[in-house]
Design an enzyme around this catalytic site. Sequence first.
Site, PDB file in Angstrom:
ATOM      1  N   HIS A  87     -18.069  -2.221 -10.000  1.00 26.65           N
ATOM      2  CA  HIS A  87     -17.732  -1.924 -11.394  1.00 26.65           C
ATOM      3  C   HIS A  87     -17.394  -0.438 -11.554  1.00 26.65           C
ATOM      4  O   HIS A  87     -18.094   0.443 -11.046  1.00 26.65           O
ATOM      5  CB  HIS A  87     -18.898  -2.301 -12.311  1.00 26.65           C
ATOM      6  N   CYS A 126     -23.907 -17.911   3.190  1.00 26.34           N
ATOM      7  CA  CYS A 126     -23.606 -17.117   4.382  1.00 26.34           C
ATOM      8  C   CYS A 126     -23.158 -18.064   5.494  1.00 26.34           C
ATOM      9  O   CYS A 126     -23.707 -19.167   5.615  1.00 26.34           O
ATOM     10  CB  CYS A 126     -24.850 -16.370   4.862  1.00 26.34           C
ATOM     11  N   CYS A 134     -29.103 -11.792  -0.016  1.00 24.55           N
ATOM     12  CA  CYS A 134     -29.923 -13.002  -0.073  1.00 24.55           C
ATOM     13  C   CYS A 134     -31.408 -12.636  -0.084  1.00 24.55           C
ATOM     14  O   CYS A 134     -32.244 -13.425  -0.518  1.00 24.55           O
ATOM     15  CB  CYS A 134     -29.615 -13.906   1.129  1.00 24.55           C
ATOM     16  N   ARG A 153     -51.474  -2.087   5.297  1.00 23.24           N
ATOM     17  CA  ARG A 153     -50.646  -1.013   4.725  1.00 23.24           C
ATOM     18  C   ARG A 153     -51.100  -0.559   3.333  1.00 23.24           C
ATOM     19  O   ARG A 153     -50.605   0.429   2.794  1.00 23.24           O
ATOM     20  CB  ARG A 153     -49.173  -1.479   4.652  1.00 23.24           C
ATOM     21  N   CYS A 207     -25.967 -19.454   7.495  1.00 24.39           N
ATOM     22  CA  CYS A 207     -27.165 -19.885   6.741  1.00 24.39           C
ATOM     23  C   CYS A 207     -27.525 -21.327   7.110  1.00 24.39           C
ATOM     24  O   CYS A 207     -26.678 -22.217   7.015  1.00 24.39           O
ATOM     25  CB  CYS A 207     -26.918 -19.794   5.245  1.00 24.39           C
ATOM     26  N   ASP A 244     -20.802  -3.077 -20.440  1.00 27.98           N
ATOM     27  CA  ASP A 244     -19.474  -3.563 -20.091  1.00 27.98           C
ATOM     28  C   ASP A 244     -19.557  -4.772 -19.148  1.00 27.98           C
ATOM     29  O   ASP A 244     -18.781  -5.728 -19.288  1.00 27.98           O
ATOM     30  CB  ASP A 244     -18.668  -2.425 -19.441  1.00 27.98           C
TER      31      ASP A 244
END
Length: 396
Positions: free
Chosen positions: A193, A366, A159, A78, A369, A346
């Site tokens: 947020h 998870c 993850c 690639r 997992c 913030d």
Amino acid sequence: MMSKIHRFNSMILPRLPPAFSTASGTAVKPKTAIVMLNMGGPETTDQVGDYLHRIMTDRDMIQLPVQSKLGPWIASRRTEEVKKKYSEIGGGSPILKWTNSQGSLLTQALDQMLPESAPHKHYVAFRYVPPFTEDAFREVESDGADRVIIFSQYPQYSCATTGSSLNAIADFYKNRTTPANVKFSLIERWASHKLLAKVFSERIKEKLDKFDEKIRDDVLILFTAHSLPLKAVSRGDTYPHEVASTVSRTMEELGGRNPHRLVWQSKVGPLPWLQPYTDDAIKLYAKQGVKHLILVPVAFVNEHIETLHELDIEYCDEVAKEAGILQIERAEAPNVHPTFIAALADVVAGHISNGPRISKQFLTRCPHCVSQRCLASKEFFKRLCGADQNVDKIGS
Ligand code: FES
């Protein structure tokens, strides 16, 4: 639609003073280190081969059969095609420049907001190109800050992304002692947020203004995020619902009447990934008669190849035109929008003032997992951030 190359060349990155020297050039020791985690992107086309090799051999990011052989083979196959894409956006990824600008503005804001934890200094820790995660932590150690805040620049946790960067930190400390008397803490997600939603809504408004007033409320807003293999979704990765929460908060903040959908881009390989794909959605909506669209990249905080090439060139300039879309705009990434810098400040200031040093959400794996690497990494962070000694708040 502004062409991609024009967009890249027109990015005005603020000129910022070096963060840690006085007027006389004397170095100042930071009290609080803020380590900004992200995947990074090749700054020049020469870095593309190594970048792809690192991604394709990272089992936290992507899992392939016989990965040690297949990964490098896919990366080298690639490389030329991806190099060409970077050439088409001006020769490299702007992600390091944006992250450094964001970090400098963030720490300047924090120095004013929280003099007790100043001076603050940012460090860039990329997973696949320099400056690498381990280089950032070497620098943090040599600077000798009292407090180290590990701050993921992926607002929505996966993850495969933040998890991978955190595993790289755990790997770095496998064979070395963690610095004594340093308070480590972790901000691993901030998808909901309020100011993050606000900056996305402001970026959308900038583009809504470009549509004729008569049709403005009918423009379809397509939020687009990097897709994830369905295998990871079924394992219980929280990324899809965290992205969805950013979308719904942004729509609340926008307060408009526009229809919207969340779609997914950048799938690689033959296995099934989260759908609908962004390019398919553009084509299918065009068939349904939708003629006016805004694309909103909602899971990256700065411009990168997936916005500048995939969205701008491939989808806006090619797919949408062929599909018969009359007008398509792409919302800019947050970059150094003042509301975004306020959001970063913030998030960190709230973390410093109210903790916790590490969240229970992060420490929960998870449901499906079975990775020993995840287990070891979560245990490591629990120790690093003092959660095994019931040290909770940042100030404790
Ligand atoms: Fe999500 Fe291991 S794969 S915690």
